[in-house]
Design an enzyme around this catalytic site. Structure first.
Site, PDB file in Angstrom:
ATOM      1  CB  SER A 262      46.395  39.808  42.476  1.00 55.93           C
ATOM      2  OG  SER A 262      47.470  39.432  41.635  1.00 55.93           O
ATOM      3  CE  LYS A 263      48.994  32.902  47.425  1.00 56.50           C
ATOM      4  NZ  LYS A 263      50.325  32.818  46.833  1.00 56.50           N
TER       5      LYS A 263
END
Ligand code: GLU
Length: 505
Positions: A262-263
């Site tokens: 994920s970011k």
């Protein structure tokens, strides 16, 4: 779908910046298409008006321009199967919605979000399907009169697919083999919403893949659960003879391997998850991009190519053309690939070594300029040659090379304490004296002169060389000392020695 020209599509939704996983999906599509002399198509899936983000499509196109992956068809380049933005294909979708309604393979439903929510609260694991649909407000439970009245009164509705329960649905996946599910686990998914006159992803995706003559659907694993529904839709639309081949790519996992990348992982560990910097128009936040961090597009593509695919063997560095030759879907793994971002840095390092010193010097020029340095290109090329093996990014060259360009040397306290001895000033004066008459300041020549001198005097070579380095560099680091001597030249060498003698009392 044999004997047909290979056609693949990358189909992002413009809901934000392109994620690095999307770049890998696009790359695999590109490699597959080019290997088969096929077409690589960009389709913008902008049917979810709620999640549309302005600038996202431009960002996607700019990303691929930077990466050097060019599309054969797309909103920005045209083609014979357009329009390539789903929001511009409303009329087409509506025709197929009507067709499904006429054949009673789909039905109209009026349930409001509140009613659906109430059902979910009332029945745990509520699923809109054959077992529940007659208890809902739709064209199957209402009379055709009531249905028509509601439509005429302007009540908004959705169109749902009518899934027959207890049937076997098979998806042929080129990576995963035959994936079979029982249709009873599927719900009557919404295919169309009257409110915005747009289809949902499922219908638009199937219709467009068909009309655009897509032969292979290569996409992320997260879409595998939707594939049985897509197969059913192909059949409902009378296209069972033309179902594309599917290939669902393994997930990109967190560097630690536990869960999806994920970011936040990027923020936490300090690596970008987007190809280009992204200015979020809503929050104003800026997210780092691979381009701005200093990655070469070919290094990034090489790194991504090996996350989920491997041609076998130990080799890791491949040009894009080599990747096109070697790529195959059956060498893609089924299990997720850890996003080992350090490996990405390693690839960039390798690519710096592979590129010519002149090419790197060219990229280094603006960095030098920012530091107020204006040096001859020949010198920069030499400096790059001596130092590039020490860096992962061009930007880092400054730290490794500033002493080649700086006119005033700043002395590092620790190095001076350790390397500048009581007799160093005296020894450096002797170096000045022996180097003064020398004209040939090449690395090998000055080295032999200095080394012969040290030997003849029976000095401790290490002590002299350490002090010499502190005088030229300011600290105990840098490439081979006589290479530095050659590049900065006689005048500068002598001047730095004199300065050190004065300043390092
Ligand atoms: N629009 C979908 C996405 O954003 C496309 C999925 C697919 O390739 O079918 O990834």
């Amino acid at each position: 779908m044999t004997n047909q020209k290979v056609r693949v599509r990358f189909a992002p939704s413009p809901t934000g910046p392109l994620h690095i996983g999307g770049v890998r999906t696009a790359l695999y599509n590109y490699l597959f298409a080019k290997q088969h002399g096929g077409d690589f198509i960009l389709r913008i899936e902008d049917t979810d008006s709620q999640r549309f983000v302005p600038g996202a499509e431009e960002y996607i196109i700019e990303s691929f321009r930077w990466l050097g992956l060019s599309f054969d068809e797309g909103p920005h380049v045209g083609g014979n199967s357009g329009p390539y933005r789903q929001s511009e294909r409303k009329i087409t979708y509506r025709q197929y919605v009507n067709q499904l309604l006429e054949k009673r393979l789909a039905y109209i439903a009026f349930d409001t979000p509140e009613e659906l929510e109430a059902k979910r609260v009332e029945t745990s694991n509520f699923q809109y399907d054959a077992s529940t649909r007659l208890s809902m407000r739709n064209s199957l439970s209402l009379s055709s009169r009531e249905t028509q009245d509601l439509i005429d009164a302007g009540v908004q509705y959705v169109v749902r697919i009518k899934i027959e329960p207890e049937e076997t649905v098979t998806v042929n996946d080129l990576i995963r083999g035959e994936v079979t599910v029982n249709s009873s686990i599927l719900d009557d998914k919404v295919l169309y919403k009257s409110a915005d006159e747009l289809p949902t992803y499922h219908l638009a995706n199937v219709v467009d893949d068909r009309l655009m003559k897509i032969t292979h659907v290569i996409r992320g694993e997260e879409w595998l659960p939707s594939a049985p529904l897509h197969v059913i839709l192909y059949k409902y639309l009378g296209w069972e003879d033309g179902i594309p081949e599917f290939a669902h790519l393994p997930l990109l996992l967190k560097p630690e391997g536990n869960g999806k990348l994920s970011k936040r992982d990027g923020d936490r560990l300090g690596f970008p998850v987007f190809p280009l910097q992204w200015h979020d128009p809503a929050s104003g936040n800026i997210s780092q991009g691979y381009r701005e961090t200093g990655y070469f597009p070919d290094a990034l593509l090489n790194f991504l190519a090996l996350l989920g695919w491997n041609p076998g063997g130990d080799r890791e560095v491949f040009s894009l053309n080599e990747l096109i030759d070697l790529f195959s879907l059956d060498k893609c793994s089924k299990s997720g690939a850890k996003f080992a971002y350090k490996k990405g840095e390693w690839f960039n390092h390798r690519y710096i070594q592979l590129k010519s010193n002149a090419e790197i010097a060219e990229l280094f020029l603006p960095v030098l300029k920012n530091h107020g340095v204006d040096a001859p290109v020949e010198k920069i090329i030499k400096v790059v040659g001596l130092t590039k093996e020490r860096v992962n990014f061009v930007e880092e060259l400054w730290e490794q090379t500033n002493f080649f360009f700086a006119t005033t040397t700043v002395y590092d306290e620790k190095s001076v304490k350790k390397r500048w001895k009581a007799d160093s000033a005296e020894r450096m004066q002797e170096l000045i004296d022996i180097l003064q008459p020398v004209d040939d300041f090449s690395s090998t020549h000055t080295e032999s002169i200095v080394m012969n001198y040290i030997e003849s005097k029976e000095y401790h070579a290490g002590n002299i060389m350490n002090a010499f380095r502190v005088a030229l560099v300011g600290e105990a680091r840098g490439p081979h000392l006589f290479d530095i001597v050659e590049i900065i030249g006689k005048e500068e060498v002598l001047q730095r020695l004199r300065k050190a003698i004065i300043e390092l009392k």
